[in-house]
Design a protein around this motif. Structure first.
Motif, PDB file in Angstrom:
ATOM      1  N   LYS A 148       0.812  -1.218   0.000  1.00  0.00           N
ATOM      2  CA  LYS A 148       0.000   0.000   0.000  1.00  0.00           C
ATOM      3  C   LYS A 148       0.847   1.269   0.000  1.00  0.00           C
ATOM      4  O   LYS A 148       0.428   2.281  -0.575  1.00  0.00           O
ATOM      5  N   SER A 149       2.044   1.212   0.600  1.00  0.00           N
ATOM      6  CA  SER A 149       2.901   2.408   0.582  1.00  0.00           C
ATOM      7  C   SER A 149       3.409   2.692  -0.824  1.00  0.00           C
ATOM      8  O   SER A 149       3.450   3.846  -1.266  1.00  0.00           O
ATOM      9  N   TYR A 160      -5.534  15.252  -0.806  1.00  0.00           N
ATOM     10  CA  TYR A 160      -4.831  14.613   0.309  1.00  0.00           C
ATOM     11  C   TYR A 160      -4.812  13.096   0.129  1.00  0.00           C
ATOM     12  O   TYR A 160      -5.855  12.470  -0.070  1.00  0.00           O
ATOM     13  N   VAL A 161      -3.611  12.520   0.209  1.00  0.00           N
ATOM     14  CA  VAL A 161      -3.433  11.069   0.158  1.00  0.00           C
ATOM     15  C   VAL A 161      -2.819  10.625   1.479  1.00  0.00           C
ATOM     16  O   VAL A 161      -1.848  11.214   1.949  1.00  0.00           O
ATOM     17  N   ILE A 162      -3.396   9.579   2.088  1.00  0.00           N
ATOM     18  CA  ILE A 162      -2.943   9.111   3.401  1.00  0.00           C
ATOM     19  C   ILE A 162      -2.569   7.638   3.322  1.00  0.00           C
ATOM     20  O   ILE A 162      -3.391   6.792   2.980  1.00  0.00           O
ATOM     21  N   ASP A 163      -1.313   7.345   3.651  1.00  0.00           N
ATOM     22  CA  ASP A 163      -0.812   5.977   3.696  1.00  0.00           C
ATOM     23  C   ASP A 163      -0.949   5.483   5.139  1.00  0.00           C
ATOM     24  O   ASP A 163      -0.233   5.929   6.031  1.00  0.00           O
ATOM     25  N   VAL A 222      -8.206  -2.075  -4.531  1.00  0.00           N
ATOM     26  CA  VAL A 222      -7.054  -1.924  -5.414  1.00  0.00           C
ATOM     27  C   VAL A 222      -6.372  -3.284  -5.527  1.00  0.00           C
ATOM     28  O   VAL A 222      -5.898  -3.830  -4.526  1.00  0.00           O
ATOM     29  N   ASN A 223      -6.339  -3.838  -6.730  1.00  0.00           N
ATOM     30  CA  ASN A 223      -5.643  -5.101  -6.951  1.00  0.00           C
ATOM     31  C   ASN A 223      -4.164  -4.803  -7.146  1.00  0.00           C
ATOM     32  O   ASN A 223      -3.762  -4.277  -8.182  1.00  0.00           O
ATOM     33  N   ASN A 224      -3.367  -5.147  -6.151  1.00  0.00           N
ATOM     34  CA  ASN A 224      -1.923  -4.931  -6.217  1.00  0.00           C
ATOM     35  C   ASN A 224      -1.191  -6.254  -5.997  1.00  0.00           C
ATOM     36  O   ASN A 224      -0.194  -6.324  -5.298  1.00  0.00           O
ATOM     37  N   THR A 225      -1.723  -7.308  -6.602  1.00  0.00           N
ATOM     38  CA  THR A 225      -1.116  -8.631  -6.444  1.00  0.00           C
ATOM     39  C   THR A 225       0.207  -8.665  -7.201  1.00  0.00           C
ATOM     40  O   THR A 225       0.248  -8.427  -8.416  1.00  0.00           O
TER      41      THR A 225
END
Length: 225
Positions: free
Chosen positions: A19-20, A96-99, A160-163
């Motif tokens: 996610k980061s 604004y984006v928050i990790d 979010v598909n981040n496979t």
């Protein structure tokens, strides 16, 4: 499209979901699409590795406001976040984006400020990595979504598909993750917003995938990693 998401975008997920990396790629893409201030907050005070704060200087060079620890030091890591995180919540001119930190533990940090989020002003995206242990099935992913929603007091609005397998990621990996994300989407009626993949794979993906393609650069992985 990224610029059409809600003004405040939170990225959550299981530890090691990436996610980061997604957050950094998302915010750098967003910076190219919108005018005015764009800010990236690192709220991960749990895991000390591969955090967006590691690229603070790069963010500044790209015209992105970085927000992280309240302690300005390179030799001390403190589980604290700056009061500066509040300003973009209330300044509606800021994109604004928050990790967020991993799992429900990371979600608790956001939960402290949950009352500051207006329902129609935020998106919370759950990052799915179906190659990661404990998130390889829809049932497992749903368990983490429930836990994070409970601790953050906010609702997931997109998947979010981040496979991936870092630089060894294949199209087959992405399609595997897409199936898991599709099942979660069907059960919870949560849309698949983005499919993340290495830039080299973009042209190899099927054209009918649900979700916009978000090309990924490995900002947080040095060449030797």
């Amino acid at each position: 499209m990224i610029k059409d998401d809600k003004r405040i975008r939170l990225f959550i997920g299981h530890y090691g979901s990436g996610k980061s990396e997604v957050s950094i790629n998302y915010v750098t893409t967003l910076r190219k699409q919108v005018e005015g201030e764009v800010a990236l907050a690192d709220l991960d005070v749990v895991n000390v590795y591969f955090r967006t704060r590691e690229k603070k200087d790069l963010m500044k060079e790209l015209g992105i406001t970085p927000i992280d620890s309240s302690i300005e030091t390179t030799t001390l890591d403190v589980p604290a976040v700056s009061a500066e995180i509040m300003r973009p919540l209330h300044d509606k001119s800021v994109n604004y984006v928050i990790d967020v930190g991993g799992d429900n533990v990371g979600g608790r940090v956001v939960g402290r400020f949950a009352k500051q989020f207006e329902q129609d002003d935020y998106d919370m995206f759950y990052v799915v990595n179906a190659n990661r242990e404990k998130t390889q099935t829809a049932k497992e992913v749903l368990g983490y979504i429930d836990a994070i929603e409970a601790s953050s007091k906010l609702k997931v609005t997109g998947l979010v598909n981040n496979t991936h397998m870092l630089r060894e990621t294949t199209v087959e990996d992405l399609l595997k993750g897409q199936e898991v994300a599709r099942e979660v989407s069907k059960i919870r009626n949560i849309p698949i917003k983005y499919v993340c993949c290495l830039e080299s794979l973009v042209d190899k993906l099927p054209t009918d995938l649900e979700g916009d393609i978000l090309p990924i650069k490995l900002y947080l992985r040095e060449d030797w990693m």
